[in-house]
Design an enzyme around this catalytic site. Sequence first.
Site, PDB file in Angstrom:
ATOM      1  N   LYS A  37      -4.044  37.496  -3.710  1.00  0.00           N
ATOM      2  CA  LYS A  37      -3.276  38.709  -3.972  1.00  0.00           C
ATOM      3  C   LYS A  37      -2.111  38.838  -3.001  1.00  0.00           C
ATOM      4  O   LYS A  37      -2.167  38.359  -1.870  1.00  0.00           O
ATOM      5  CB  LYS A  37      -4.172  39.944  -3.828  1.00  0.00           C
ATOM      6  CG  LYS A  37      -5.109  40.206  -4.981  1.00  0.00           C
ATOM      7  CD  LYS A  37      -5.827  41.524  -4.771  1.00  0.00           C
ATOM      8  CE  LYS A  37      -6.699  41.891  -5.949  1.00  0.00           C
ATOM      9  NZ  LYS A  37      -7.368  43.191  -5.765  1.00  0.00           N
TER      10      LYS A  37
ATOM     11  N   ASP B 153      -6.885  40.907 -14.342  1.00  0.00           N
ATOM     12  CA  ASP B 153      -7.066  40.200 -13.077  1.00  0.00           C
ATOM     13  C   ASP B 153      -7.152  38.704 -13.366  1.00  0.00           C
ATOM     14  O   ASP B 153      -7.748  38.298 -14.360  1.00  0.00           O
ATOM     15  CB  ASP B 153      -8.340  40.664 -12.358  1.00  0.00           C
ATOM     16  CG  ASP B 153      -8.224  40.539 -10.844  1.00  0.00           C
ATOM     17  OD1 ASP B 153      -7.727  39.489 -10.371  1.00  0.00           O
ATOM     18  OD2 ASP B 153      -8.620  41.468 -10.137  1.00  0.00           O
TER      19      ASP B 153
ATOM     20  N   CYS C 158      -9.415  36.132  -5.076  1.00  0.00           N
ATOM     21  CA  CYS C 158      -8.624  37.338  -4.852  1.00  0.00           C
ATOM     22  C   CYS C 158      -7.884  37.328  -3.519  1.00  0.00           C
ATOM     23  O   CYS C 158      -7.078  38.220  -3.258  1.00  0.00           O
ATOM     24  CB  CYS C 158      -9.521  38.574  -4.944  1.00  0.00           C
ATOM     25  SG  CYS C 158     -10.064  38.932  -6.621  1.00  0.00           S
TER      26      CYS C 158
ATOM     27  N   ASP D 188      -8.294  51.156  -9.797  1.00  0.00           N
ATOM     28  CA  ASP D 188      -8.617  49.821 -10.284  1.00  0.00           C
ATOM     29  C   ASP D 188      -8.089  49.551 -11.688  1.00  0.00           C
ATOM     30  O   ASP D 188      -7.886  48.400 -12.064  1.00  0.00           O
ATOM     31  CB  ASP D 188     -10.135  49.624 -10.264  1.00  0.00           C
ATOM     32  CG  ASP D 188     -10.694  49.716  -8.851  1.00  0.00           C
ATOM     33  OD1 ASP D 188     -10.400  48.811  -8.058  1.00  0.00           O
ATOM     34  OD2 ASP D 188     -11.399  50.687  -8.547  1.00  0.00           O
TER      35      ASP D 188
ATOM     36  N   ASP E  98     -14.035  48.923  -6.708  1.00  0.00           N
ATOM     37  CA  ASP E  98     -14.710  47.660  -6.451  1.00  0.00           C
ATOM     38  C   ASP E  98     -14.022  46.981  -5.270  1.00  0.00           C
ATOM     39  O   ASP E  98     -12.824  47.123  -5.048  1.00  0.00           O
ATOM     40  CB  ASP E  98     -14.792  46.757  -7.681  1.00  0.00           C
ATOM     41  CG  ASP E  98     -13.447  46.286  -8.203  1.00  0.00           C
ATOM     42  OD1 ASP E  98     -12.430  46.943  -7.939  1.00  0.00           O
ATOM     43  OD2 ASP E  98     -13.419  45.253  -8.890  1.00  0.00           O
TER      44      ASP E  98
END
Length: 344
Positions: free
Chosen positions: A19, A66, A16, A49, A225
């Site tokens: 991103k 995702d 992640c 989210d 999250d």
Amino acid sequence: MPVARRLTEFSHGGGCACKLAPGRLADVLARITPPAHPDLLVGTETGDDAAVWRLDADRALVATTDFFTPIVDDARTWGRIAAVNAVSDVYAMGGRPLFALNLVAWPSDDLPEELLAEVLAGGADAGAECGFAVVGGHSIDDPEPKYGLAVVGEVHPDRVLTNTGLRDGDALVLTKPLGVGIVSSAVKGGTAPAEVVAAAVASMTSPNAEASAAALAAGATGCTDVTGFGLLGHLKKMAAASGVDAVVEVDSVPVVDGARTLLESGVVPGGTRRNREWTVDVVDVGERSEHDRLLLADAQTSGGLLFGAEPAAAADAVAALREKGLTAAVVGRVSAGTGRIALI
């Protein structure tokens, strides 16, 4: 035949941490008019989210997606991490996943198809563990491998957890340790000790289903999250959207064993530095160190849930999660305010 290479060699950034920088993403989204519909319960306005769409008085759909580049070199483990990370957005909204579609980008001239099959098997493993089916999807040929899921779940319209739900007096609960972004950078650089990698992988492959159930049982209304924007970045969005200020008790925040040592040796992901800069305008550091700030800004992959609950209920939630062998801690509190974060 493709030449054998480590998967993480193909990644320009791990997990992640790939991103878009949060500031840049905010600038892009500011140019788009948010959709409006009476059945769209949660859209894009508050950076939640997942999207939530009401079907009737008792049911709503939760939809999210995702995907990211390799974060570890074992293909099946990467697939499992990516799938657990993707479904986490459903859990963060208080929902239950139903099914998912694979999203694949694959350098077919450089990596064998057998390796891709292992990635997909890892995603299917996560789906089986969490009780949802992975059915089909889409793939493209790409110089950089990427994998993830588009996930559809369900939630009761009256029990949706959102970024706007923190309340004056809530205690903040974090359900996984920080530091996996730092460890992932060390993996890519080939400097991560095996036992530290194992601890990070164990955290990233642990689903947030139990944490979501604990948040709902505690009467939480605000939850997210902790992923690519780090604890500070996600808390910044939540605090502003909820109209509260937050205090983070740094010494109470759980950390992956060995991650701080790597940080102090100079391992700092680019995404972590971007998160630190994006949150500098709202964070009061006090007497905490720069390493503390960077750790709290660390770009996580498949991180834990961060939710607010009345203090006694928060303590009960932490105790229940720890009894199940999960890492969880009360890490701070919130009060009415304007979105500022103090580190103590």
